[in-house]
Design an enzyme around this catalytic site. Sequence first.
Site, PDB file in Angstrom:
ATOM      1  CG  ASP A   8      -1.705   1.237   1.384  1.00  0.00           C
ATOM      2  OD1 ASP A   8      -2.451   1.564   0.445  1.00  0.00           O
ATOM      3  OD2 ASP A   8      -1.582   1.911   2.427  1.00  0.00           O
ATOM      4  CG  ASP A  10      -1.461   7.591  -0.041  1.00  0.00           C
ATOM      5  OD1 ASP A  10      -0.479   8.320  -0.234  1.00  0.00           O
ATOM      6  OD2 ASP A  10      -2.314   7.345  -0.912  1.00  0.00           O
ATOM      7  CD  GLN A  52      -3.711   7.318  -5.124  1.00  0.00           C
ATOM      8  OE1 GLN A  52      -4.011   8.516  -5.137  1.00  0.00           O
ATOM      9  NE2 GLN A  52      -2.992   6.787  -4.149  1.00  0.00           N
ATOM     10  CB  CYS A  89      -8.106   1.085  -7.853  1.00  0.00           C
ATOM     11  SG  CYS A  89      -9.891   1.217  -8.141  1.00  0.00           S
ATOM     12  CE  LYS A 108      -5.115  -0.939  -1.681  1.00  0.00           C
ATOM     13  NZ  LYS A 108      -3.835  -0.487  -1.080  1.00  0.00           N
TER      14      LYS A 108
END
Length: 202
Positions: A8, A10, A52, A89, A108
């Site tokens: 991942d 962030d 995203q 995404c 996700k």
Amino acid sequence: MNKIVFLDKDGTLVEDVPYNTDPSRIKLCPGVPEALRLLQQQEYKLIVASNQSGVARGLFMEEALLRVKQTLDRLLRKHGVHLDGFYYCPHHVNGTVSRYAMKCTCRKPMPGMLIHGAVKHGADLAASWMIGDILNDVEAGNRAGCRTILINNGNETEWDYRSAKRIPTFIANDMLEAARLISTSIMPGYTQTTSAGEQVGT
């Protein structure tokens, strides 16, 4: 076959600044360079898998994520680390930009980005890992058939274990601890020893 650590972005690789695409505000989290070097030494491919939804929400253009990828590449290259893939995404079912406003299989906790990365890189998902800071990351990894690590840094606030797919293999305090857990795990048929736990686009 290859093996991958999906990451991942962030809150896991970089400090969590919501919807940020400004390169000057992208900062690596503590321990990330050391962690990724260790994983590279273990011959894992390193692939970012990031939601995203700011694209779907109209907060920034999809093209802005190229700058994010380039910045992340530059920051890691200083430490002798390279990424093998950068997947994101851009969708969200409640998005305001019509072409991205959809239910998808890549956001996700769905596993689409991970499955795509495994196919592209010829990787064995059972030999791979997903590391993230919320349980949606864990669920995506478990759905894909990976083992999973949750970085318990305070970003997961709901702790919703509505299914077994949201239970991580390990919980770690930071990326370096996560990398050490991976490097000391036995595979296949590992024994859990602690309860602590490419191109841009999809």
